[in-house]
Design an enzyme around this catalytic site. Structure first.
Site, short mmCIF file in Angstrom:
data_model
loop_
_atom_site.label_atom_id
_atom_site.label_comp_id
_atom_site.label_asym_id
_atom_site.label_seq_id
_atom_site.Cartn_x
_atom_site.Cartn_y
_atom_site.Cartn_z
CG ASP A 678 37.66 -22.46 -101.96
OD1 ASP A 678 38.19 -21.58 -102.66
OD2 ASP A 678 36.45 -22.79 -102.07
CE LYS A 682 34.74 -19.96 -102.82
NZ LYS A 682 34.24 -21.29 -103.14
#
Ligand code: ADP
Ligand code: ASP
Ligand code: MG
Length: 821
Positions: A678, A682
């Site tokens: 994750d 990002k």
């Protein structure tokens, strides 16, 4: 006062008519012109075709018409004597009609003449009923004074004769009409001046009857009473946000009617316009509404466009050739030959090269028109100077109308720009030098969308509409729907924006409704929808072809992310909370952005990083203004920050992961967070937004959970997780003693001398107390941006980095930025 089909079609409306007319009759002489009961003209025609084809059921249809009239009379005429008289009159007409139908049935023949006779019964019946219902109604027979003659196969009003006969029939109406008498005239029907056969003025022709009477008798006003609050900016049956135009000039009204605004039959305007008699369009169902006033000179109105209208079922015939410039009199020959066949042309567009002329005709005339022209130019076609006619059918013609267009530059630009952005291509267009009308032809399937998008963009609408598809109604999507539901009214009232949720989907179902889904009961509606199927949903959304639309992805699904490209190509903007697309391979990411730019729509994903925090937008603003991002240091995982803040002597590592999941900070599968995936996604997104080309595989990883934990099933993972607790606790104690904390930090660092050279990494770091990352509470995120302009003191953005409410709000903000209000 002309009352249309719906105005005489029901008990409620006809009683309203009575009230309206009797009030007016108290003030001065009135002539009432009536249509047939709503739908009866169509029924009369359909029944005659059934009889002609020998279909016995015509009798049932006939009886249904008789019953409808009988029931109406029974309810509205309470006086016994009047009712008996009326029944006599009406039944006499029905007896005749029955015989005619029987004749058609027996000989299987339905001539134009017979059909004209049959349709005349609609108005003959309704006028008897209205005359009997009104206090002092006198029924007149319009076939005694409305005369037609045949021209090119059509019945046109014989104006001189009609004028004379109307004068005779009504005499000096102002003096002779007394005691609140009201003349009741059947609209639409007429008589041929030569043969005296029954004819009519064409579908919708009652308006015309009324206009002729008003003009000849010098009426004060012609009132058209119908079922809408006046002449509207567009057909309210197609455009929900259409609204009443207070005033129109004759010219504007004429242009709109000619292009399909059926609220007034086109020939109606001319007779009263010549006599400068105003027309008022009013609603029988809402008589208090002032409606629309049509007159010569209207008060200043700044709107360049007054209304939009359209005609379906149009064809374009293109006359073209290699050396047409040399063919003399092409235009004269085109129009003369078509006129001789009685084919009317409503649009012409000619390229200035003179090599091609396109003419718009009705679909039903297209074949004949092509034949006529092929014949007319047979010689030229044979020699090769011209090509055989090209016919394109199934099109729609749209007109935007307004006298103020003359003074306003840029209207055509805006028109075509708006259409282009919506993915609608214009097949032909024409603007008269009068500049009160721009008309253009589009594929019929794009009609509704064109009308909506133009209505919206020319601010004809009192409000803007944004049509939203919401995919995924889990934590974020569910909250978003709730936020939209509670803001809908505010946005409508104070921002004039209508957020119309036209689609919702989750893993089980999807539902679509172009009129908008009621958000108070969307779950119930969704469950009654289609079974979930990504391709099916994509196709249905594209097929809906709805204007100003946004697809909002609140899922974490790769399959859904793969739909964006198609949606953008179909001019549907995309707002994604889902990070997969923006962090997938660089080329697809660039392609999505490029497609959005080419199509004039948006691809936005602010919540991909830092939930509702303005990080991507800020980086974009910095770069656009010429700054250069040199370094990004950030804590981008709300979940990981939460975990490393929660971990304590009595809260083991595995428990913190469980809590993060329970409190809905983590991804549905927390391994996405723990594996750094994750954060890598990002970081990749931020790095790309900062102008660097990077792939996920380029990011260096220094993780804290062994790789093999990410391989098996999710259940395995949960089972094995506590095995890590002891080791974590041992390390935590040391860290605590050193006065440090764990932070999972994402970094992008460019070489200042050579900024194209950059490195990206994610790592669990131990930060000391004086570091800005040390005190970061809960699930917060923080981003430090070092740029050429923010160098000594980097820019810092900090706040909640996860959570349903803030993420949904960030998605909402992206949606609002697309609405651009
Ligand atoms: P009537 O039977 O009263 O003659 P029509 O059905 O002929 O009524 O005309 C009224 C209808 O015209 C409205 O119900 C509406 O759907 C349609 N219409 C099309 N364009 C417009 C417009 N610009 N303004 C108002 N109505 C319109
Ligand atoms: N009854 C006719 C029609 O339906 C005329 C009219 O209503 O104006 O076309
Ligand atoms: Mg009408």
């Amino acid at each position: 006062m002309k009352f249309g089909g719906t105005s005489v079609g029901s008990v409620k409306s006809i009683l309203s008519l009575k009230k309206i007319v009797e009030a007016e009759a108290g003030r001065g002489p009135v002539i009432v012109v009536v249509s047939a009961l709503d739908g009866i003209t169509d029924k009369l025609i359909a029944t005659s075709h059934m009889a002609q084809q020998g279909d016995e059921h015509y009798r049932e249809e006939f009886e249904a018409m008789v019953n409808r009239h009988h029931q109406m009379i029974d309810t509205i005429i309470t006086d016994d004597k009047r009712r008996v008289d009326l029944f006599n009159n009406v039944d006499q007409l029905f007896d005749q009609l029955k015989s005619i139908y029987y004749g058609v049935y027996l000989i299987h023949d339905l001539s134009k003449k017979t059909e004209d006779t049959i349709v005349s019964y609609g108005e003959r019946l309704s006028s008897h009923i209205v005359a009997a219902m009104l206090k002092n109604g006198i029924r007149m027979n319009s076939r005694d004074f409305i005369r037609t003659q045949k021209k090119q196969g059509r019945h046109v009003v014989a104006m001189e004769e009609t004028t004379e006969l109307v004068r005779q029939a009504f005499g000096n109406i102002r003096e002779t009409i007394t005691n609140n008498h009201v003349y009741v005239v059947p609209g639409f029907i007429a008589r041929d001046s030569q043969s005296h056969e029954t004819t009519n003025l064409g579908r919708g022709g009652s308006d015309y009857t009324a206009s002729i009477l008003a003009a000849v008798l010098g009426a004060e006003v012609l009132e058209i009473w119908t079922d809408v609050d006046g002449f509207m900016t567009a057909d309210p049956k197609v455009i929900k946000s259409a609204y009443t135009i207070n005033e129109l000039s004759y010219v504007e009204a004429m242009e709109l009617c000619n292009f399909g605004a059926k609220v007034i039959y086109p020939p109606t305007i001319y007779p009263v316009c010549v006599k400068n008699i105003p027309i008022r369009v009013k609603n029988t169902f809402n008589p208090e509404h002032p409606g629309t006033l049509i007159k010569q000179q209207i008060d200043d109105d700044l709107k360049p466009i007054k209304g939009i209208s359209s005609i379906k079922g149009t064809s374009l015939i293109t006359v073209t050739g290699l050396s047409m410039v040399g063919v003399i009199g092409v235009n004269r020959r085109i129009f003369t030959s078509l006129a001789e066949r009685g084919i009317s042309v409503f649009m012409v567009s000619q390229a200035s090269s003179e090599n091609s002329t396109s003419i718009g005709v009705r679909d039903e005339d297209a074949q004949a028109a092509a034949e006529v022209l092929n014949q007319e130019f047979a010689k030229e076609i044979e020699t090769g100077a011209m090509f055989p006619m090209q016919v394109e059918s199934g099109l729609a013609t749209i007109a935007i109308v307004g006298e103020n267009m003359k003074q306003t530059p840029g209207i055509a630009g805006k028109l075509f720009g708006t259409l282009g952005r919506s993915g609608i291509s214009v097949i032909a267009c024409a603007q008269g030098a009068s500049e009160t009308n721009i008309s253009f032809v589009v594929d019929g399937r794009f009609l509704r969308k064109s009308l909506n998008v133009l209505h919206d963009s020319f601010f004809l609408s009192e409000y803007k509409v944004l049509n939203i598809f919401i995919c995924g109604i889990g934590t974020v999507g569910g909250m978003l729907l709730e936020q939209i539901r509670s803001q809908q009214q505010f946005l409508m009232q104070s921002r004039r924006l209508k957020l119309n949720v036209v689609g919702i989907s989750d893993v089980d179902n999807f539902t679509l409704d172009r009129d908008g889904i009621d958000l108070d009961r969307y779950m119930e509606i969704l469950r009654a929808g289609y079974p979930a199927n990504t391709e099916h949903m994509r196709d249905e959304i594209v097929k809906m072809n709805i204007f100003n639309s946004v697809f909002v992805d609140c899922t974490a699904s790769r399959q859904i992310a793969e739909l964006y490209q198609t949606f953008l190509e179909h001019n549907i903007s995309v707002v994604a909370a889902n990070k997969i697309a923006a962090s997938s391979d660089y080329d697809s990411y660039i392609r999505l952005k490029q497609t959005a730019r080419d199509r004039g729509v948006w691809f936005r994903y602010e919540t991909n990083v830092g939930a509702g925090l303005p990080i991507i937008g800020t980086i974009n603003d910095l770069c656009n203004s010429g700054d250069k991002i040199l370094k990004i240091e950030a804590i981008l995982s709300g979940t990981l920050n939460f975990i490393f803040n929660e971990i304590a002597a009595d809260v083991p590592f595995s428990e913190t992961v469980r809590r993060a999941k329970e409190q809905r900070y983590s991804e549905p599968d927390p391994r996405i967070d723990l594996s750094g995936t994750d954060v890598i996604r990002k970081l990749v997104i931020l790095t790309r937004e900062a102008g660097y080309k990077v792939e996920q595989a380029d990011v260096e990883k220094h993780l804290f959970v062994p790789d093999d934990y990410f391989q098996g099933s999710l259940d395995d993972f949960w089972r094995r997780l506590p095995e890590l607790d002891a080791d974590f606790e041992a390390r935590r104690k040391v860290l605590e003693a050193e006065g440090k904390r764990w932070r999972f930090v994402a970094t992008m660092e460019a070489d200042e001398q050579n900024p194209a050279d950059f490195k990206t990494s994610v790592a669990l770091k131990e930060v000391p107390q004086d570091h800005p990352f040390y005190p970061l509470e809960g699930s917060n995120n923080i981003v430090l941006l070092t740029t050429e302009r923010y160098k000594e003191y980097p820019m810092l953005i900090q706040g909640y980095g996860a959570g349903a409410a803030v993420t949904a709000a960030g998605v909402f903000a992206n949606i609002m930025s697309i609405a651009n209000i």
